[in-house]
Scaffold this active site. Structure first.
Site, short mmCIF file in Angstrom:
data_model
loop_
_atom_site.label_atom_id
_atom_site.label_comp_id
_atom_site.label_asym_id
_atom_site.label_seq_id
_atom_site.Cartn_x
_atom_site.Cartn_y
_atom_site.Cartn_z
N ASN A 1 -2.34 2.90 3.51
CA ASN A 1 -1.81 4.23 3.85
C ASN A 1 -2.60 5.35 3.20
OD1 ASN A 1 0.46 3.47 5.46
ND2 ASN A 1 1.54 2.85 3.60
N ASP B 1 0.85 -1.21 0.00
CA ASP B 1 0.00 0.00 0.00
C ASP B 1 0.89 1.25 0.00
OD1 ASP B 1 1.00 -0.38 2.61
OD2 ASP B 1 -0.74 0.56 3.55
N THR C 1 3.01 -6.14 2.86
CA THR C 1 3.51 -5.02 3.67
C THR C 1 2.43 -3.94 3.81
OG1 THR C 1 4.45 -3.83 1.78
CG2 THR C 1 5.89 -5.42 2.88
N PHE D 1 -0.46 -0.34 12.41
CA PHE D 1 -1.37 0.10 11.34
C PHE D 1 -1.88 -1.04 10.46
CE2 PHE D 1 -2.25 1.47 7.02
CZ PHE D 1 -3.22 2.43 7.23
N ASN D 2 -1.00 -1.85 9.91
CA ASN D 2 -1.44 -2.86 8.91
C ASN D 2 -2.45 -3.84 9.51
OD1 ASN D 2 0.19 -1.79 6.94
ND2 ASN D 2 1.87 -3.24 7.27
N HIS E 1 9.92 0.34 8.01
CA HIS E 1 9.25 -0.95 8.26
C HIS E 1 9.35 -1.95 7.09
CE1 HIS E 1 7.17 1.18 11.54
NE2 HIS E 1 6.85 2.11 10.66
N ASP E 2 8.83 -1.52 5.93
CA ASP E 2 8.46 -2.50 4.91
C ASP E 2 9.62 -3.18 4.17
OD1 ASP E 2 5.85 -2.18 5.58
OD2 ASP E 2 5.36 -0.83 3.94
N ASP F 1 6.91 1.22 1.73
CA ASP F 1 6.55 0.20 0.72
C ASP F 1 7.30 0.48 -0.59
OD1 ASP F 1 3.96 1.02 2.30
OD2 ASP F 1 3.60 -1.06 1.71
C1 BDR Z 1 3.11 0.04 8.44
O1 BDR Z 1 2.03 0.93 8.19
C2 BDR Z 1 2.32 1.78 7.12
O2 BDR Z 1 2.17 3.10 7.50
C3 BDR Z 1 3.72 1.45 6.65
O3 BDR Z 1 3.77 1.46 5.23
C4 BDR Z 1 3.99 0.09 7.21
O4 BDR Z 1 3.59 -0.93 6.32
C5 BDR Z 1 3.82 0.42 9.72
O5 BDR Z 1 2.92 0.40 10.79
CA CA Z 2 2.97 -0.50 4.05
#
Ligand code: BDR
Ligand code: CA
Length: 311
Positions: free
Chosen positions: A39, A10, A125, A167-168, A241-242, A15
């Protein structure tokens, strides 16, 4: 033999960097990229994915659009972190690479259907809506999945959208519960580990110094991303993160974790979207997930910088 992967994302600046790292890595055979609302809304995440593949010179990789909302809930987005485009810091234009025809979940189902048992690795991701939809529509595809190597979840260091949720997962907890419960071996990179992989000025400078269009794009996006949420977390440096799941597929010794059961809370106002990690095996439930806990951040940035220089 390169490992066949389907990436579900996303974009999102992190990402976007993940896609570039995957495109630069001969260890992986990227069969397709599926996009999901996360996102930012779906029409932006699919465009952003196409922009990154085009930038990487990988117009051979098809990009599919998938679910434009979570399975059961109202969508949540993260413009406060990623900007209105999802990849603020990058000069947006309409990519020449067209969107592939068909739904992302159908692409996942058909690709798995045609594959041998345990042949396909899924790399999500973003929110897990497309993957859960595919597994629900065609449960037989589970046996075709070698591993699910995902960014998502939080346990030891708290959440980033609620006190306990990442978040994810909170974006679609019902989907996450289906994926963690599907029985396939899973490797999870939650905030416990991604928060160790920070975009420091020195690391961004080494990427910028590559001085290619790709490196400039990454430096631009991560400079924007780096400046988000400084009031909350302090600065400089945000978790990248991703790229972690892709980095692990290329160089597994960058991370260490523990084999555990993970389940997802879907019925609590207070802790919805929490990944409940059974670190000490107290439930006796199957230990399907390698829950990552430590990262070699310098090693990861060295790998990323080396690979970005190839594009
Ligand atoms: C995740 O949430 C999104 O904001 C980032 O792309 C990542 O995948 C981190 O919490
Ligand atoms: Ca992401």
């Amino acid at each position: 033999m390169p490992r066949p992967v389907i990436i579900n994302c996303d974009p999102g600046q992190d990402d976007a960097v993940m896609l570039l790292l995957a495109c630069a890595s001969p260890e992986l055979d990227v069969l397709g990229v599926t996009t999901v609302a996360g996102n930012v809304p779906l029409d932006l995440t699919q465009r952003n994915a196409r922009l990154m593949l085009e930038l990487a010179g990988r117009s051979d990789v098809p990009v599919y659009a998938g679910c434009d909302r979570p399975l059961e809930r109202a969508p949540i987005t993260a413009e406060a972190v990623h900007g209105m485009t999802g990849i603020d810091g990058y000069p947006i234009h309409e990519p020449a690479l067209p969107l592939a025809e068909g739904h992302a979940a159908d692409f996942i189902i058909e690709t798995c259907r045609d594959a041998a048992d345990g042949a396909i690795t899924l790399v999500p991701t973003g929110p897990l809506t497309n993957i859960a939809t595919a597994l629900t529509q065609e449960p037989a595809i589970a046996s075709k999945i070698e591993q699910i190597v995902l960014m998502g979840g939080a346990f030891g260091r708290g959440g980033n959208v609620s006190p306990v949720a990442e978040f994810n997962i909170l974006a679609d907890p019902e989907a996450a519960k289906i994926v963690f419960g599907c029985g396939r071996p899973t490797v999870a990179f939650g905030l416990d580990v991604t928060q160790q992989v920070l975009t420091t000025p020195a690391r961004l400078e080494r990427i910028r110094a590559i001085s290619t269009p790709v490196a400039e794009a990454v430096a631009g996006m991560l400079t924007y991303y780096d400046n988000s949420n400084i009031e909350r977390y302090g600065g400089p440096g945000r978790p990248l993160h991703d790229p972690c799941p892709i980095a692990w597929l290329i160089q597994p010794d960058l991370f260490t974790g523990r084999q555990v059961n993970v389940d997802v809370e879907t019925g609590s106002e207070l802790t919805d979207g929490m990944t409940v990690v059974d670190l000490w095996g107290v439930t006796g439930r199957p230990k399907h997930t390698l829950w990552m806990r430590e990262a070699d951040a310098d090693g990861l940035y060295a790998l990323l910088t080396e690979r970005l220089a190839l594009l």
